[in-house]
Design a protein around this motif. Structure first.
Motif, PDB file in Angstrom:
ATOM      1  N   ASP A 161      41.767  38.001  44.442  1.00 39.11           N
ATOM      2  CA  ASP A 161      41.130  39.263  44.849  1.00 39.11           C
ATOM      3  C   ASP A 161      40.328  39.900  43.723  1.00 39.11           C
ATOM      4  OD1 ASP A 161      42.172  39.126  47.403  1.00 39.11           O
ATOM      5  OD2 ASP A 161      43.935  40.318  46.926  1.00 39.11           O
ATOM      6  N   LYS A 162      40.900  39.901  42.525  1.00 36.11           N
ATOM      7  CA  LYS A 162      40.294  40.624  41.405  1.00 36.11           C
ATOM      8  C   LYS A 162      39.324  39.774  40.592  1.00 36.11           C
ATOM      9  CE  LYS A 162      44.198  43.803  40.949  1.00 36.11           C
ATOM     10  NZ  LYS A 162      45.280  44.310  40.065  1.00 36.11           N
ATOM     11  N   PRO A 174      35.008  40.083  42.412  1.00 35.25           N
ATOM     12  CA  PRO A 174      35.009  40.689  43.747  1.00 35.25           C
ATOM     13  C   PRO A 174      33.610  41.132  44.162  1.00 35.25           C
ATOM     14  CG  PRO A 174      35.881  42.234  42.141  1.00 35.25           C
ATOM     15  CD  PRO A 174      35.672  40.938  41.420  1.00 35.25           C
ATOM     16  N   SER A 193      34.502  40.353  36.568  1.00 29.19           N
ATOM     17  CA  SER A 193      35.600  40.835  37.401  1.00 29.19           C
ATOM     18  C   SER A 193      35.762  42.334  37.255  1.00 29.19           C
ATOM     19  CB  SER A 193      36.895  40.127  37.040  1.00 29.19           C
ATOM     20  OG  SER A 193      36.783  38.745  37.248  1.00 29.19           O
TER      21      SER A 193
END
Length: 210
Positions: free
Chosen positions: A185-186, A189, A210
């Protein structure tokens, strides 16, 4: 373990992606293939498969829970509109309905300005349209645009920028590694970036965006 659907799993890069995911302690690969006879390669390695044709309805590939998607499919120039563009859009729509956490797209350098290309303009336009569709989907995404793909061995060192403003090569193995590392997710993104072979580790390069 999270289920990762890989569209284009039977391709050269797709098989490398599946192999990396299969070694992971966090991800369980699900190979999306178009033909039944393509399933044996993966089943022999105890890798789960699902039948799905990007030129048809793809909602059935999300019958079982899918957490994240890697789109590494391509028509090889045979049907860029139906597969590379519309097929990608259909999978994005289905992924959104299935509430997937992230969609990682294998695009191509030059997809940002297809009208400037002297070669593969139709392909790059299709990739551009698919990328833009993903950006507007509301899904968390990473769009990776590699330079010319080679079959050289993995070095895990790349050069990465939103626009590199130069051409270059990169191995399919390093592209596969970048796609897999972008699943988190991080990590990158809602980012779109280009990659070629370089002097920075893949992880460090991704951390910078990121």
């Amino acid at each position: 373990m999270e289920n990762i659907l890989v569209a284009g799993a039977n391709g050269t890069t797709g098989k490398k992606i599946i192999a990396l995911l299969n070694k992971s302690q966090h991800f369980n690969p699900i190979a999306m293939v178009r033909k039944e006879e393509q399933q044996a390669y993966f089943k022999n390695q105890n890798i789960q498969t699902v039948l799905g044709d990007l030129e048809a309805d793809v909602t059935s590939v999300f019958t079982n829970p899918i957490d994240r998607v890697i789109f590494a499919a391509g028509s090889g120039g045979k049907n860029v509109l139906g597969v590379d563009q519309e097929g990608a859009k259909k999978l994005i729509d289905a992924a959104k309905k299935a509430n997937v956490k992230k969609f990682v797209m294998l695009s191509s350098m030059g997809a940002d300005k297809p009208e400037e290309a002297t070669q593969l303009q139709e392909y790059l336009k299709a990739k551009h349209n698919a990328d833009e569709y993903l950006k507007s989907s509301g899904l968390n995404y990473s769009i990776i645009r590699p330079g010319t793909l080679t079959n050289e061995s993995q070095v895990e060192m790349i050069e990465l920028a939103q626009n590199l403003n130069k051409h270059g090569e990169i191995s399919r193995a390093d592209v596969a590694q970048t796609l897999v590392q972008s699943l988190e997710d991080k990590t990158a993104p809602n980012a779109t970036f280009e990659i070629i072979k370089g002097a920075t580790s893949i992880q460090n390069a991704l951390n910078k965006i990121s």
